[in-house]
Write a protein that holds these residues in place. Structure first.
Motif: not given
Length: 91
Positions: A38, A41-42, A46-47, A49-53, A56
């Motif tokens: 996390n 990503i930050e 990005l957030s 939520e923008q990353i595909q599961n 992630y």
């Protein structure tokens, strides 16, 4: 109570304890990996939520493996230092 029953109960108790420790360890590693993923990503702006599961989960899995390897290395070094072999092996 029969001796066989006492032995079986003891074995089951040990297995249960080992499973609990293993589950706690895996949970700790996963939480640590999620936190670090996390943060990365930050840092990229990005957030989560923008990353595909799937992506992630893949990042978490890869980082979990790295964390486990790092823990294993540190544990081995600690044990070697404890028994005084760290100087002999040049670690």
């Amino acid at each position: 109570m029969r001796p066989e029953d006492i032995l079986n109960n003891a074995i089951e108790s040990i297995k249960s304890g080992i499973d609990k420790v293993d589950d706690t360890y895996e949970s700790h590693i996963r939480e640590k990996a999620i936190k670090e993923v996390n943060e990365k990503i930050e840092e990229k702006g990005l957030s989560v939520e923008q990353i595909q599961n799937d992506d992630y989960e893949s990042m978490i899995s890869d980082l979990s493996k790295d964390i486990k390897a790092d823990y294993a290395k540190k544990t081995a070094q600690g044990l070697l230092a404890f028994i005084g072999l760290d100087m002999l092996l040049g670690i």
